[in-house]
Design an enzyme around this catalytic site. Sequence first.
Site, PDB file in Angstrom:
ATOM      1  N   ASP A 289       0.822  -1.207   0.000  1.00  0.00           N
ATOM      2  CA  ASP A 289       0.000   0.000   0.000  1.00  0.00           C
ATOM      3  C   ASP A 289       0.855   1.255   0.000  1.00  0.00           C
ATOM      4  O   ASP A 289       2.065   1.205  -0.181  1.00  0.00           O
ATOM      5  CB  ASP A 289      -1.034  -0.044   1.130  1.00  0.00           C
ATOM      6  CG  ASP A 289      -0.425  -0.433   2.443  1.00  0.00           C
ATOM      7  OD1 ASP A 289       0.571   0.213   2.822  1.00  0.00           O
ATOM      8  OD2 ASP A 289      -0.919  -1.398   3.062  1.00  0.00           O
TER       9      ASP A 289
ATOM     10  N   LYS B 213      -4.920   2.533   0.407  1.00  0.00           N
ATOM     11  CA  LYS B 213      -4.865   2.851   1.826  1.00  0.00           C
ATOM     12  C   LYS B 213      -4.376   4.255   2.101  1.00  0.00           C
ATOM     13  O   LYS B 213      -3.751   4.504   3.124  1.00  0.00           O
ATOM     14  CB  LYS B 213      -3.979   1.865   2.599  1.00  0.00           C
ATOM     15  CG  LYS B 213      -4.668   0.555   2.857  1.00  0.00           C
ATOM     16  CD  LYS B 213      -4.402   0.104   4.245  1.00  0.00           C
ATOM     17  CE  LYS B 213      -5.371  -0.974   4.638  1.00  0.00           C
ATOM     18  NZ  LYS B 213      -5.006  -1.703   5.807  1.00  0.00           N
TER      19      LYS B 213
ATOM     20  N   MET C  53      -1.216   8.433  12.915  1.00  0.00           N
ATOM     21  CA  MET C  53      -2.439   8.880  12.222  1.00  0.00           C
ATOM     22  C   MET C  53      -3.070  10.088  12.906  1.00  0.00           C
ATOM     23  O   MET C  53      -4.294  10.209  12.945  1.00  0.00           O
ATOM     24  CB  MET C  53      -3.466   7.727  12.164  1.00  0.00           C
ATOM     25  CG  MET C  53      -2.955   6.522  11.425  1.00  0.00           C
ATOM     26  SD  MET C  53      -4.012   5.069  11.618  1.00  0.00           S
ATOM     27  CE  MET C  53      -3.494   4.443  13.213  1.00  0.00           C
TER      28      MET C  53
END
Length: 463
Positions: free
Chosen positions: A249, A271, A384
């Site tokens: 990804d 992703k 994240m």
Amino acid sequence: MQYFPIFLDTSELQCLVVGAGEVAARKIELLLKTHAKVTVVAPWACDTVLRLQSAKKIQFHQRVYQASDLAQQQLVFVATDDAEVNRQVHDHARAQNVLVNVVDNIPLCQFITPSIVDRAPITIAISSGGVAPVLLRYLRQKLESVIPQNVSLLGQFSEKFRDVVKHTLKSVTARRFFWEDVLDGDIAENVLLGNAALAEEKLLAKLADDANAKQQGEVYLVGAGPGDPDLLTFRALRLMQKADVVVYDRLVSPQIVELVRRDAEKIYVGKAKSKHTVPQEEINELLAREALAGKRVVRLKGGDPFIFGRGGEEIETLVARGVNFQVVPGITAASGAASYAGIPLTHRDHAKSVVFATGHLQDNSINLNWQGLAQPDQTIVFYMGLTGLGIICQQLVKHGLPETTPIAMVQSATTPQQKVITGTFADIQQKAEAADIQPPALIIVGSVVSLHEKLNWFTSTGS
Ligand code: SAH
């Protein structure tokens, strides 16, 4: 790539050499290592060429070159010391579609000859496209020293059994597995040591075994690290070079994908944040399906597969389907970012524990045990967390950390695009905006961040 590398079959090749001095002689000798028919034209010749002529290895016409010499030829090397003649032969050759090389004159070369490491039947040809000859010589020396002289024995051994293996094992993949095992293990070892008879016996036994075995695929869940290809593990690299299929990804850098076996099928499953190209369930299914079809599947993940990588979910599906798998750890982004930003995650004077947390926003909030996170002497790393930065700062202050707590953001850690900014809860948002911090980015909170200024060592080209 300006020059396309190919190996020509010389069994029918006719080759002309114009010039018969020492430079031409070196090309002629090289050509004579092959099956090519060599014709030489020149008004005079050095001793080497005369010797080759009397040994009937070449046809030598002692006269000046004429255009008709190119008839029936497929290749021509030009090595006279007369620039005018060199150009003339070049022009004639181009007009007649004969491939031409004017030695040491790149603009007049339609093809160039590579530097060669000769371990017949293995030939390694390398080239810098004529632009870095010294580097090329250096690399060639390196190759010469790391590739054992008797690798040619292995080449001859493989050649000897090629047909019987092809005949016995019908599928290409089964043959590849077979040869990889042979070359990786004690059969090759024995060949290299000169124990050909024992090697042969073992090879035939293995061939019989493989012919009866049902081909089993496997999944390797591999951590590719945070970006710098040098941070891959040896095992990761070895499996990547064995793979039939690679599923990767966005977090896996293109330089790392480059290291995958060239013939492997490469499947990109996206992703990017909020742009999930392939849903997780489909990825899980894909891995199982390919392995059940007998393939070796490498699932390449950024960082470590078991840290915010959903690696657990992927192998649960494999367990359910009875597919064999291995997990290869990788350097997680927190380690990569901390090292390359000079921010130790623990330190006797600053932090006695470190927590990795997700800063992923769900319905505009982050559901975490903020009380547990907001502890003195603790480093917190948020993955994240770029979009949730404001909420992270707010919550940590609300749960007791001072506004002046040091905080860092590390973008594209370990890559040439790495950017590091530091601040406090009070000003980090504004600084991140000013620096235009982009994903992937990691947030490090805690007093260890204050060490960055002193311990920073990595200079990226991007910052
Ligand atoms: N399994 C991965 C994490 C995947 S979650 C690992 O162990 O590293 C994705 C998050 O990882 C990104 O949002 C970002 O916070 C972080 N990340 C991954 N690579 C990064 C990098 N090179 N620099 C900074 N952060 C990175």
